[in-house]
Design an enzyme around this catalytic site. Sequence first.
Site, mmCIF file in Angstrom:
data_model
loop_
_atom_site.group_PDB
_atom_site.id
_atom_site.type_symbol
_atom_site.label_atom_id
_atom_site.label_comp_id
_atom_site.label_asym_id
_atom_site.label_seq_id
_atom_site.Cartn_x
_atom_site.Cartn_y
_atom_site.Cartn_z
ATOM 1 N N CYS A 6 0.836 -1.192 0.000
ATOM 2 C CA CYS A 6 0.000 0.000 0.000
ATOM 3 C C CYS A 6 0.877 1.250 0.000
ATOM 4 C CB CYS A 6 -0.847 -0.051 1.264
ATOM 5 S SG CYS A 6 -2.406 0.763 1.138
ATOM 6 N N CYS A 7 0.563 2.178 -0.901
ATOM 7 C CA CYS A 7 1.363 3.407 -0.959
ATOM 8 C C CYS A 7 0.489 4.567 -1.415
ATOM 9 C CB CYS A 7 2.536 3.216 -1.909
ATOM 10 S SG CYS A 7 2.010 3.043 -3.614
ATOM 11 N N ALA A 8 1.128 5.646 -1.789
ATOM 12 C CA ALA A 8 0.389 6.842 -2.210
ATOM 13 C C ALA A 8 -0.155 6.671 -3.630
ATOM 14 C CB ALA A 8 1.276 8.071 -2.108
#
Length: 110
Positions: A6-8
């Site tokens: 999960c990231c931006a």
Amino acid sequence: MKIVLCCAGGFSTTMLMDSMKKTVKDSAKLNEADFEFKAIPVDLLNAEVENTDVLVVGPQIAHKIDYIKPIIDPYKIPYVIVDKETYGKMDGATVMKMALIARKKADMNK
């Protein structure tokens, strides 16, 4: 084991995911067929949370852990937050080890 990164946005996390896949492929102990990887922006976590075994959180969204925890806690999904140095090196082996340890600890606490 389904590992969600999960990231931006998703681009750099996809690179880390590829490094993790390579770690599994090159490993004598791990079997590629046992793993599924998915890289997503944090905004899509609700749609991917079911059947996730471990959540890997990129350092750029570590500040969003208060948003993430209420989504994953009902499913008892362990998570790891990757530090900037490991992330910067795209060190898939270290992140893979962190994810496996988090899953093992969660299983021991059941």
